[in-house]
Design an enzyme around this catalytic site. Structure first.
Site: not given
Ligand code: APR
Length: 243
Positions: A100, A103, A118, A129, A186
């Site tokens: 997702q 970066d 994404h 366009c 993650g």
């Molecule tokens: N190692 C493992 N997990 C981690 C760490 C780490 N060091 N740090 C944070 N996390 C976990 C958090 O506990 C959380 O559950 O990673 C998760 C990140 O979740 P989100 O912040 O919701 O990110 P994500 O799931 O990628 O979001 C999905 O939402 O905002 C939109 O388009 C955006 O792609 C993104 C999508």
């Protein structure tokens, strides 16, 4: 340690491993997550920054925010979680990564079989366009204009309310359908249709291994759920992966 060894055993036996990742994988590279304790959506409103309507209403604000994220990502380095996933790709014959994350850190870590579900923050497209390009610009005042039609360029990422590219969606579900082991790392697993890949994997009884700092809606349904930092857990799992 038992869970780590068991996870490695499943991956070793796996004929086809698919890895699904989210912002948590890049957290240890200094890239803020969205919904974690210091998550971006705690400070900023996704409706002001990550929708097409918001972009049309205030393109300066949206580009200011993506430029800020570009600067952070440019200064970041892949961490041991990214590196472990890239290593796993080189070890496992049949392997794919679906992320997702916009970066690009997975690719910088050496991952090649990658679907950016994404989009990618270093890509731009015209709002009218079909012009597209890659750019590492950090826009301060001047906003990017389309060299073909002169309209605004926007980040080539998927915003809230926008559909996922049909081919990307189809290929992603085909990959998890073919997989026998799905490693989820993650992600809070609340954003669909990506979270649908996890749901589908569990319902079709794939061996789903979750590595996440906090519990997710699927933690109790996974074959194994390991709570912790991806940059610490994944290298430990890799230590038991047979080359
Ligand atoms: N190692 C493992 N997990 C981690 C760490 C780490 N060091 N740090 C944070 N996390 C976990 C958090 O506990 C959380 O559950 O990673 C998760 C990140 O979740 P989100 O912040 O919701 O990110 P994500 O799931 O990628 O979001 C999905 O939402 O905002 C939109 O388009 C955006 O792609 C993104 C999508």
């Amino acid at each position: 340690m038992e869970k780590i060894k068991l996870a490695a055993e499943i991956i070793n036996k796996s004929e086809f491993t698919v890895v699904l990742t989210g912002a948590g994988v890049s957290a240890e590279s200094g890239i803020p997550t969205f919904r974690g304790p210091d998550g971006l959506w705690k400070k900023y409103s996704p409706h002001q920054l990550a929708t097409y309507e918001a972009f049309l209403k205030n393109p300066n604000l949206v580009w200011e925010w993506y430029s800020w994220r570009r600067e952070k990502i440019k200064a970041a380095e892949p961490n041991p979680a990214h590196i472990s996933i890239a290593r796993l790709e080189r070890i496992k014959e049949k392997f794919y990564l679906i992320t997702q994350n916009i970066d690009g850190l997975h690719k910088r870590a050496g991952s090649q079989k990658v679907i950016e579900f994404h989009g990618n923050i270093w890509k731009e497209k015209c709002i009218s366009c079909d012009f597209k390009r890659e750019s590492y610009e950090i826009y301060k005042d001047e906003l990017p204009k389309c060299p073909n039609c002169g309209n605004l360029l926007r980040p080539d990422v998927v915003w809230f309310g926008e559909p996922i590219d049909h081919d990307i969606l189809q290929i992603s579900f085909d990959l998890v359908e073919e997989a026998d082991c799905v490693l989820v790392v993650g992600t809070s697993a609340v954003v669909y249709p990506f979270a649908g890949l996890i749901e589908f994997s569990i319902k079709s009884q794939k061996k789903v291994i979750e590595v996440n700092l906090e519990p997710t809606p699927f933690s109790d349904l996974c074959y194994i759920s390991i709570q912790g930092k991806a940059g610490e857990i994944l290298p430990q799992i890799l230590n038991y992966i047979v080359r």
